[in-house]
Enzyme design. Structure first.
Site, short mmCIF file in Angstrom:
data_model
loop_
_atom_site.label_atom_id
_atom_site.label_comp_id
_atom_site.label_asym_id
_atom_site.label_seq_id
_atom_site.Cartn_x
_atom_site.Cartn_y
_atom_site.Cartn_z
N LYS A 180 17.23 -2.49 -2.24
CA LYS A 180 16.75 -1.13 -3.10
C LYS A 180 15.66 -0.69 -2.95
O LYS A 180 14.74 -0.80 -3.35
CB LYS A 180 17.02 -1.76 -4.98
N GLU A 222 4.91 -8.96 -4.62
CA GLU A 222 4.23 -8.84 -3.49
C GLU A 222 3.54 -7.43 -4.51
O GLU A 222 4.04 -6.26 -4.34
CB GLU A 222 4.55 -7.99 -2.01
N CYS A 233 -1.09 -1.34 -0.43
CA CYS A 233 -1.79 -2.02 -1.11
C CYS A 233 -3.06 -2.83 -0.91
O CYS A 233 -3.35 -3.32 -2.05
CB CYS A 233 -0.59 -3.08 -1.34
N GLU A 290 -6.09 0.39 -9.95
CA GLU A 290 -5.36 0.56 -8.56
C GLU A 290 -4.87 2.15 -8.71
O GLU A 290 -4.84 2.36 -9.39
CB GLU A 290 -4.67 0.14 -7.78
P1 NDP Z 1 6.81 0.76 -8.10
O1 NDP Z 1 6.32 -0.40 -8.62
O2 NDP Z 1 7.02 1.86 -9.02
O3 NDP Z 1 8.47 1.22 -7.94
C1 NDP Z 1 8.41 -0.01 -6.78
C2 NDP Z 1 9.87 -0.56 -6.50
O4 NDP Z 1 10.09 -1.25 -7.83
C3 NDP Z 1 10.36 0.56 -6.65
O5 NDP Z 1 11.61 0.71 -5.55
C4 NDP Z 1 11.12 1.30 -7.86
O6 NDP Z 1 12.22 2.37 -7.89
C5 NDP Z 1 11.69 -0.16 -8.76
N1 NDP Z 1 11.00 -0.38 -9.90
C6 NDP Z 1 10.66 0.91 -10.29
N2 NDP Z 1 11.04 0.37 -12.01
C7 NDP Z 1 11.67 -0.83 -11.55
C8 NDP Z 1 12.38 -2.32 -13.20
N3 NDP Z 1 12.37 -1.89 -13.97
N4 NDP Z 1 13.18 -2.70 -12.27
C9 NDP Z 1 13.95 -2.76 -11.26
N5 NDP Z 1 13.14 -2.09 -10.03
C10 NDP Z 1 12.09 -1.04 -11.15
O7 NDP Z 1 5.54 0.73 -7.08
P2 NDP Z 1 5.20 2.13 -6.71
O8 NDP Z 1 6.61 1.84 -5.44
O9 NDP Z 1 4.70 3.10 -6.86
O10 NDP Z 1 4.74 1.50 -5.24
C11 NDP Z 1 3.43 1.72 -5.11
C12 NDP Z 1 3.01 0.30 -5.28
O11 NDP Z 1 3.57 -0.99 -4.95
C13 NDP Z 1 1.59 -0.56 -5.48
O12 NDP Z 1 1.10 -0.74 -6.78
C14 NDP Z 1 1.02 -1.24 -4.46
O13 NDP Z 1 0.04 -1.83 -4.33
C15 NDP Z 1 2.14 -2.07 -4.59
N6 NDP Z 1 2.71 -2.44 -3.59
C16 NDP Z 1 2.07 -3.93 -2.84
C17 NDP Z 1 2.28 -4.19 -1.38
C18 NDP Z 1 2.30 -5.87 -1.08
O14 NDP Z 1 2.40 -6.16 -0.64
N7 NDP Z 1 1.51 -6.88 -1.86
C19 NDP Z 1 2.38 -3.12 -0.53
C20 NDP Z 1 3.02 -2.34 -0.62
C21 NDP Z 1 2.88 -1.68 -1.93
P3 NDP Z 1 12.18 3.83 -8.52
O15 NDP Z 1 11.64 4.10 -6.70
O16 NDP Z 1 13.69 4.22 -9.11
O17 NDP Z 1 10.73 4.42 -9.42
#
Ligand code: NDP
Length: 490
Positions: A177, A252, A286, A387
């Site tokens: 997804k 992550e 991140c 963040e």
């Molecule tokens: P989100 O948590 O908003 O979204 C991540 C993914 O989860 C997207 O595909 C999103 O879909 C999906 N999602 C959202 N809500 C739900 C739910 N209720 N149930 C299941 N899936 C869901 O993060 P962002 O996309 O905004 O990414 C940024 C974040 O990712 C930052 O906090 C960053 O630190 C973290 N990150 C961490 C990394 C690591 O390796 N530790 C690496 C890269 C980023 P949709 O797009 O449709 O909302």
């Protein structure tokens, strides 16, 4: 517009737009134009995709292939990703707004993940345990079956490959997804995997919304494991559902990584490391070194140089080869970043450089924000604790080792940290005390496929990459083989 909608694949079928005219438009962050339109998956598609994935897991030649046969398909995926490097990088640039060079790096990394996990797949050794009786015993790494992999927008194709390659290598079927902001690369990855010989149904991309398709995947009784990269609050929500269902999760999550400069550091290298540590990927990383700690004795000198270097960062259009920093992923995200700078100002922070979005010339059409350095806040300020995920660095002075360890660890996050010092004994001491999954010493943001990656505290659970990355997608089964000379006695 419908004719140019990219379909996604469910088994042998193509879905153009399963829920009436439901589509997702990916917007080019550099100028607000439409980068691509994809058919939007719905929770109904999740039911179908899970059934197809189980059928593929049970009946298609994959998990029962010899590891070397599975590996050869993974190698072929890696090779094809390389062949299509430029066109994939271009799509990535349109979807995410990352500068060209970064986009090429993302595709190379995706290809590298498939190559690495092909090698791991072929060379993986199950364990023989030493006997305690008339039997021998072994521990096998078994796939879970169907797993869900949910990814964010900041490193498309690399994030998807980081999950799909080890999960497939372990024999699982994978439901991807991708983020709604960057849905196109996951569809391309599925196409390439199938062209490389991955049996149908083993990898499916569902470009849908997190709150419906993401949530439906996590709660679906047919999904046996969830691997998630994204924000900490979403991770918490997913962990809650997975906890209720008693399925394992790999998380992550976010970070607010401390980047420490000691007075004995090579200042030239340290400034360069700090600048690239925060402004690379426009801070949408991140592991961005977003909290800078500089020892008091060199604070003034260091900050002066840092401001000069930050002003010199070339902010520009992603396809300009001179660009070092591109736009943020969306207008909403840029507004969020700008909002944090306003919060910092209201908390007493002084903006030394940046602190605005360009409003003239070609950059005014996209979601750009200038490299920003703020000082004068203490470790409790919101801009220091939360963040921001943008090109915003907060700088704080520190007295000595104990002081900086206490300040660096005073955060709910624990993803990464960096330090610059000429004293390797101190580097060892401080690195051991810092609560973070990765610590960089006299370097920053290096990443290696074979080195485990993940977070302490609220930055995550489990490790990706390396051998840990394969273990994440396996469960252990122990076998006992009887070697009795005589029938067993009661
Ligand atoms: P989100 O948590 O908003 O979204 C991540 C993914 O989860 C997207 O595909 C999103 O879909 C999906 N999602 C959202 N809500 C739900 C739910 N209720 N149930 C299941 N899936 C869901 O993060 P962002 O996309 O905004 O990414 C940024 C974040 O990712 C930052 O906090 C960053 O630190 C973290 N990150 C961490 C990394 C690591 O390796 N530790 C690496 C890269 C980023 P949709 O797009 O449709 O909302």
């Amino acid at each position: 517009m419908q004719s140019s909608v990219k379909p996604f694949r469910l088994g042998s079928q193509w879905r153009t737009a399963s829920d009436g005219d439901a589509v997702i438009s990916s917007i080019n962050p550099a100028d607000g134009s439409v980068a691509g339109v994809v058919a939007r998956a719905t929770p109904r598609d999740v039911d179908e995709a899970v059934a197809i994935a189980w059928d593929a897991f049970r009946n298609k030649p994959w998990r029962k292939l010899r590891p070397d046969q599975r590996a050869s398909i993974l190698y072929e995926i890696s090779r094809r990703l390389k062949i299509e490097r430029e066109s994939l990088a271009r799509l990535q640039m349109l979807d995410s707004g990352k500068p060209w060079k970064e986009c090429l790096n993302m595709v190379d990394s995706a290809s590298g993940h498939f190559r690495y996990y092909a090698a791991v797949c072929e060379t993986w050794q199950n364990e023989m345990t030493s006997p305690r009786g008339e039997y021998f015993s072994m521990a096998l790494a078994e796939p879970f079956g169907v797993i869900a992999a949910i990814t964010p927008w900041n490193s498309p194709i690399m994030n998807e490959a980081q999950k799909a390659a080890p999960a497939l290598a372990a024999g699982n079927a994978v439901l991807l997804k991708p983020s709604e902001e960057t849905p196109q690369l996951a569809l391309e990855l599925v196409r390439i995997c199938m062209e490389a010989g991955l049996p149908e149904g083993l990898l499916t991309a569902l470009p849908g919304y997190g709150e419906d398709v993401g949530a439906a995947l996590v709660s679906h009784p047919g999904v046996r494991m969830v691997s998630f990269t994204g924000g900490t609050e979403t991770g918490r929500l997913i962990a809650r559902t997975a906890g209720e269902r008693l399925i394992p999760v790999g998380l992550e999550l976010g970070g607010k990584s401390p980047h420490i400069v000691f007075e004995d550091a090579d200042l030239e290298r340290a400034v360069a490391g700090v600048v690239s540590g925060i402004f690379g990927s426009a801070g949408q990383s991140c592991v961005a070194g977003s909290r800078l700690f500089v020892q008091k004795s060199i604070y003034g000198r260091f900050m002066k140089e840092l401001v000069t270097r930050s002003q010199a960062v070339r902010v520009g259009l992603p396809d300009d080869p001179n660009t070092q920093m591109g736009p943020l992923v969306s207008r909403t995200h840029r507004d969020k970043v700008a909002g944090y700078v306003d919060i910092a100002r209201s908390e007493g922070g002084k903006v030394l450089v940046g602190g605005y979005a360009p409003d003239e010339g070609p950059l005014a059409r996209g979601w750009f924000y200038m490299p920003t350095v703020i000082e004068g806040l203490d470790n409790k300020a919101r801009a220091v604790r939360e963040e921001i995920f943008g090109p915003v660095l907060v700088a704080l002075p520190f007295e000595d080792e104990d002081d900086v360890i206490a300040q660096a660890n005073d955060t709910p996050y624990g993803l990464a940290a960096g330090m610059w010092t000429a004293n390797y004994a101190r580097a060892w001491r401080v690195a051991r005390e810092i609560e973070a999954g990765s610590v960089w010493i006299n370097t920053y943001k290096q990443s290696h496929i074979a080195t485990p990656f993940g977070g302490f505290k609220e930055s995550g659970i489990g490790r990706e990459k390396g051998l840990h990355g394969l273990r994440l997608y396996t469960q252990v089964k122990s076998l006992y083989w009887g070697m009795h000379e005589k029938p067993m006695e009661l």
